[in-house]
Scaffold this motif. Sequence first.
Motif, short mmCIF file in Angstrom:
data_model
loop_
_atom_site.label_atom_id
_atom_site.label_comp_id
_atom_site.label_asym_id
_atom_site.label_seq_id
_atom_site.Cartn_x
_atom_site.Cartn_y
_atom_site.Cartn_z
N SER A 514 0.85 -1.19 0.00
CA SER A 514 0.00 0.00 0.00
C SER A 514 0.88 1.24 0.00
CB SER A 514 -0.92 0.01 1.22
OG SER A 514 -0.17 0.01 2.42
N GLY A 515 0.47 2.25 -0.76
CA GLY A 515 1.22 3.50 -0.77
C GLY A 515 2.59 3.37 -1.38
N LEU A 516 2.76 2.44 -2.32
CA LEU A 516 4.06 2.31 -2.94
C LEU A 516 4.39 3.54 -3.78
CD1 LEU A 516 6.56 0.57 -3.64
CD2 LEU A 516 5.27 -0.29 -5.61
N ALA A 517 3.41 3.97 -4.57
CA ALA A 517 3.58 5.18 -5.37
C ALA A 517 2.83 6.33 -4.72
CB ALA A 517 3.08 4.96 -6.78
N THR A 518 3.32 7.55 -4.92
CA THR A 518 2.70 8.73 -4.32
C THR A 518 1.85 9.46 -5.36
OG1 THR A 518 4.60 9.00 -2.87
CG2 THR A 518 3.15 10.91 -3.14
N PRO A 519 0.52 9.54 -5.15
CA PRO A 519 -0.33 10.28 -6.10
C PRO A 519 -0.05 11.78 -6.01
CG PRO A 519 -1.61 8.74 -4.75
CD PRO A 519 -0.27 8.86 -4.12
N ALA A 520 -0.04 12.43 -7.17
CA ALA A 520 0.12 13.89 -7.25
C ALA A 520 -0.73 14.38 -8.41
CB ALA A 520 1.58 14.28 -7.43
N GLY A 521 -2.00 14.62 -8.13
CA GLY A 521 -2.92 15.00 -9.19
C GLY A 521 -3.12 13.83 -10.14
N GLN A 522 -2.81 14.05 -11.42
CA GLN A 522 -2.92 13.00 -12.43
C GLN A 522 -1.65 12.16 -12.53
OE1 GLN A 522 -5.88 12.49 -14.38
NE2 GLN A 522 -6.57 13.75 -12.68
N ARG A 523 -0.77 12.34 -11.61
CA ARG A 523 0.52 11.65 -11.67
C ARG A 523 0.70 10.67 -10.51
NH1 ARG A 523 1.37 16.52 -14.13
NH2 ARG A 523 2.89 16.56 -15.86
N LEU A 524 1.55 9.70 -10.77
CA LEU A 524 2.02 8.80 -9.72
C LEU A 524 3.55 8.86 -9.72
CD1 LEU A 524 -0.17 5.58 -10.15
CD2 LEU A 524 -0.25 7.20 -8.26
#
Length: 645
Positions: A514-524
């Motif tokens: 869980s939470g491997l990638a960090t969401p930033a708007g439309q980005r990971l």
Amino acid sequence: MLLTILAVLAAPAPKYPVATIAPALRENAHAVVRAYDEVVTVKSASQLVNTVHKVVTVLDGAGSDSYGQLVIEYSALNRIGYLRGAVYDANGLLLHQLRAAEVHDQGVGSADGSFMTDVRVRYADLRQPSGPYTVEFDYEIVSDNTLFYPSWQPQHAENVALEGATLQVTTPTSLPLRYHEQLLPPGAASAPVVAGAQTTYRWQLPAHPAVDEEPLAPPLSTLLPAVRLAPAAFEVQGYKGSLASWQSLGQWVYQLGQGRDQLPPAVAAKMAQLLVEAPNPRDRARKVYEYVQSTTRYISVQLGLGGWQTAPASSVASGGYGDCKALSNYTCALLKAAGLPAYVALVKAGRDQADVRQEFPSSQFNHVILCMPLAAHGTAPADTVWLECTSQTDAFGYMGSFTGNRHALLLTPEGGRLVATPRYAAQANRQQRRTDLWLTADGGAKATVRTKRVGLAQDTYAQLLHEGDPEQQKRYVSNRLPLSHFTITSLRLAAGPATDALPSVNETLGLELSGLATPAGQRLLLEPNLLGRLAALPAQVGARETPLALPPAALYQDTVRLHLPTGFKIDNLPAPTELSTAYGTYRSTCATLPDGTLQYVRQLELRRPNGSTPLPAAKYPEYQDFRRKVNQADHTQLVLVKHEA
């Protein structure tokens, strides 16, 4: 008033008040050794008496467990003459005198019978609820095993200061003392004094502040002042020997085993049959080793001279068990019956053990293995097989981190000969890993990780495979994953093919993250190097004092295939990274495969420019910079962008 004055005059003077410790010795110290005075009196070639007066001020709880109590081993060959103790408060006032009833005694054998010994311990506990306080111990050991003389290293641990220490050795002039001095300050040693038929040697250490272990430093035991003692001649239970050379020590041990290699006729005939069934010497040796593994088990035997003299091969054949000496002797006898001469060898075993001090012949060994040169059988001159005879699972011919990369004392009819055990380079210490990662749009992931560990890299995992239950395996693997939020969904360990040149262990691991990638708007945002990051090292503060002991040479190969969530594409591909230094090489690349999967490939080879010899302290900044650059590259970040349909 008169009674008060008399009471004051009668009160004992304070001993070792904390206030008298120099401020420099209290700095960064959990304990201060106030005195460590050792006296060794050699009575004869077969007996010595060792007395110790030890005083330690414990400053805080971190020093209490190690220095607030005392444990002394004894056995049939080493008996305790006396043990006394006292504890004082911070002002040096007596709190308690150790009573005989408070000295506890117990054996150290195992309940399952796998450890048979006459060794026992006496221990006294004078720990106090809080510091500072001071403990004082006096004890005497009378030894009838003069193969071992005491070693003297009053300051041997981190965060422990020394106020002063002395060593005195008195020996008959006809029995010269042999000694090895390590890093003694000027003036520590006095000239020997001869009085009548006795010679006395003295050493004295002045005050020395506590030390901190620096990153990647050699063991502190090799960095602090010490005097190691050994006899020129000794006698153990009527067996006389000489320690003048490795040759003479090996000759003594070899002679202890004379006549103890006779096999039962049926077993000897079974081994002789292998000459027909397996004409190739290596194949024949493998069959003998597999026979030993399948028909014997290891127990430790430390009973008087039994710590050195092997049990007869016939008793191992009938009983099916033995210690390292007995199993090595038994295997040697089996090989001889199969037409394959071999030699028993003494070794200082242990993953973190320093090699023996080659310049100081003495009893430095704790284990026995077997060496079988194959050159006499028409193979390459350098073709030698080493066997660990105590394991039912170790690979044929593999020494590993327990007994490899060091020297062993080969026991031959001509005496002892110091030889090198197998040396393992980077290719023999490698890890190859393939990770498939399925990322979800919210930054979570599932992963399947397949890892092959070879040679030194598999040592601990092989032990875990054969001796650990599933929960122990899972806990060990979990504690070593460089991840914050994960669940192990599956884990399987399996041994690689026994026919490979080096042993291997294959690990298949399932993960939910869980939470491997960090969401930033439309980005990971994520780092593709999921499991293979090399830690950076702290920058050196001030001038480094100790040499640089690099980790073993190793090769790490990682491939990560990132399966993107629906609608996401890679926004950038990091540029390839390449590093090449004397300390290692590094290469990483990112590429998009035809099926849209992102593949990250990383290879790191760590080197030892000076072999196992530590590098000068001045090399630390260079190595630290190499590690910093690798760590920086290991944290390469990817940006994934969601594209609307």
